[in-house]
Design a protein around this motif. Structure first.
Motif, PDB file in Angstrom:
ATOM      1  N   PRO A 115       0.820  -1.228   0.000  1.00  0.00           N
ATOM      2  CA  PRO A 115       0.000   0.000   0.000  1.00  0.00           C
ATOM      3  C   PRO A 115       0.849   1.272   0.000  1.00  0.00           C
ATOM      4  O   PRO A 115       1.955   1.308   0.566  1.00  0.00           O
ATOM      5  N   ASN A 116       0.295   2.310  -0.594  1.00  0.00           N
ATOM      6  CA  ASN A 116       1.027   3.563  -0.874  1.00  0.00           C
ATOM      7  C   ASN A 116       1.872   4.083   0.289  1.00  0.00           C
ATOM      8  O   ASN A 116       3.037   4.435   0.116  1.00  0.00           O
ATOM      9  N   SER A 117       1.274   4.157   1.463  1.00  0.00           N
ATOM     10  CA  SER A 117       1.956   4.819   2.577  1.00  0.00           C
ATOM     11  C   SER A 117       3.065   3.962   3.170  1.00  0.00           C
ATOM     12  O   SER A 117       3.797   4.427   4.054  1.00  0.00           O
ATOM     13  N   LEU A 118       3.207   2.722   2.692  1.00  0.00           N
ATOM     14  CA  LEU A 118       4.318   1.871   3.137  1.00  0.00           C
ATOM     15  C   LEU A 118       5.497   1.955   2.176  1.00  0.00           C
ATOM     16  O   LEU A 118       6.571   1.430   2.457  1.00  0.00           O
ATOM     17  N   HIS A 119       5.294   2.602   1.019  1.00  0.00           N
ATOM     18  CA  HIS A 119       6.360   2.648   0.006  1.00  0.00           C
ATOM     19  C   HIS A 119       7.639   3.278   0.568  1.00  0.00           C
ATOM     20  O   HIS A 119       8.742   2.785   0.326  1.00  0.00           O
ATOM     21  N   HIS A 120       7.474   4.384   1.309  1.00  0.00           N
ATOM     22  CA  HIS A 120       8.632   5.104   1.841  1.00  0.00           C
ATOM     23  C   HIS A 120       9.480   4.173   2.701  1.00  0.00           C
ATOM     24  O   HIS A 120      10.674   3.976   2.454  1.00  0.00           O
TER      25      HIS A 120
END
Ligand code: NDP
Length: 372
Positions: A115-120
């Motif tokens: 999920p997007n917010s785990l990419h970092h």
């Protein structure tokens, strides 16, 4: 540009790859048996969800990229993937053991599809293992995180790519070629939309903590990225408006956003995105000498297009992810830089996404960006 386009067309047709890359014909054409190149980009996928499955299946048709490993928090998925894709035990990791990738010489690159917010967090973890990284869109929650990801990859000496599959898609390549060659003349206007009606109200895409935002983050980035490749310019100002017709379902994230991008040449791109209705997918770029319209323009395809000269007759459809992963393998294995799919490309988009949200917060105020 032309040689890249030729390569893609030849890959799509299953011809001529030998001459171009020293390779046998590709299995991208259904009738041609798959013969893998001697040099392979060895890929692990992190986060075995819906999109990971699409990438993995598409990679079975690649000639230069091979799926060799997984990172997953779900043991049963690891078992399934091991059997389905012949992945050895030693190439399987969970989120706690992922740092051990650094001791595995048999994996070149990790494709982050969480999920997007785990990419970092996940890109930073992969960079620290010394592996190259591909990260799905949206690259992160904001430009600040994206800059940190770029810096971490630079520090680790690894390549950092964004999963912009359309940059390998023939209609998209053709429109970029037409714009760059001057066939469209001076670009005068762009009109891009991408959205769909989202389903399950409990999914992570509707939770800000995991999605970072709503439609804008998920698919608005296609309209935005498209506006940048339609013009070949970077926006200097942004205005944006949000409407929310279902404030319960879309309590945490944006539902429908329209946004306008102003470019240095004076061109304005009128763009939109939604999570609340279908049939909202179109790219339309108009120049003084011609136009290109793609519809559908941004999904898995087949993409369809027409220009002022008539229908676009492009090679038969090949899954975008097959073209993307073979294209990336070609770039990495043969040291061919492509600025259009790197972390910097993701950063350029995230700077605009930040400005879209800022404009909405400020009641549609014009936000100036990329000032010299
Ligand atoms: P899914 O929910 O289907 O899969 C995400 C996977 O991430 C999960 O299956 C899970 O895999 C892992 N994961 C790790 N932590 C969490 C968590 N806290 N909550 C949920 N899942 C978690 O999402 P998609 O595959 O649809 O999307 C993943 C990414 O890919 C997104 O960034 C999305 O924007 C992008 N995407 C890109 C597309 C494109 O065309 N380029 C199309 C679709 C998505 P596991 O159980 O193995 O740990």
């Amino acid at each position: 540009m032309n040689s890249r386009r030729d390569f893609l067309q030849k890959v799509s047709l299953g011809i001529g790859v030998t001459a171009l890359a020293g390779l046998p014909a590709t299995a991208a054409a259904p009738s041609v048996p798959l013969v893998r190149a001697e040099k392979q980009l060895r890929v692990a996928i992190m986060g075995l969800g819906g999109y990971a499955n699409i990438v993995a299946d598409a990679m079975q048709k690649c000639t230069m990229a091979t799926l060799v490993g997984v990172v997953s928090g779900t043991p049963s998925k690891i078992d399934t993937w091991k059997k389905k894709y012949n992945i050895p035990d030693k190439n399987t990791y969970n989120y706690e053991t992922v740092s051990e990738l650094k001791n595995n010489p048999d994996i070149d690159i990790v494709y982050v599809t969480t999920p997007n917010s785990l990419h970092h967090k996940h890109v930073l973890q992969i960079a620290a293992t010394g592996k190259h990284v591909i990260c799905e869109k949206p690259v992160a929650d904001n430009a600040k995180q994206t800059r940190e990801m770029i810096a971490a990859c630079e520090k680790a000496g690894v390549k950092f790519y964004i999963g912009y599959r359309l940059h390998f898609e023939p209609h998209t390549r053709e429109l970029i070629r037409m714009r760059e060659s001057g066939e469209l003349g001076k670009i005068m206007h762009v009109n891009n939309y991408m959205g769909f009606k989202s389903g399950d109200p409990t999914q992570w895409r509707l939770k800000k903590a995991l999605a970072g935002g709503g439609a804008m983050m998920d698919v608005g980035v296609y309209a935005l990225n498209g506006a940048r490749y339609c013009t070949g310019e970077e926006p200097i100002w942004v205005t944006a408006q949000e409407t929310k017709t279902d404030p319960i379902k879309f309590k945490e994230v944006d539902e429908t956003i329209t946004f306008q991008l102003g470019f240095p040449s004076g061109v304005i791109a009128n763009c939109g995105t939604t999570y609340n209705f279908n049939n909202f997918e179109r790219l339309y770029v108009i120049g003084e000498k011609g136009f290109v319209e793609l519809s559908p323009a941004f999904g898995y395809g087949p993409i369809k297009g027409r220009t002022n000269a008539g229908p676009m007759n492009m090679p038969p459809h090949v899954p975008h992810q097959t073209l993307q992963m073979d294209g990336l393998a070609d770039i990495i294995l043969n040291n061919k830089p492509d600025p259009h799919i790197t972390g910097q490309e993701g950063l350029k988009d995230m700077i605009v996404v930040d400005a879209v949200y800022e404009s909405i917060r400020k009641g549609g105020q014009k936000i100036f960006i990329n000032k010299a």
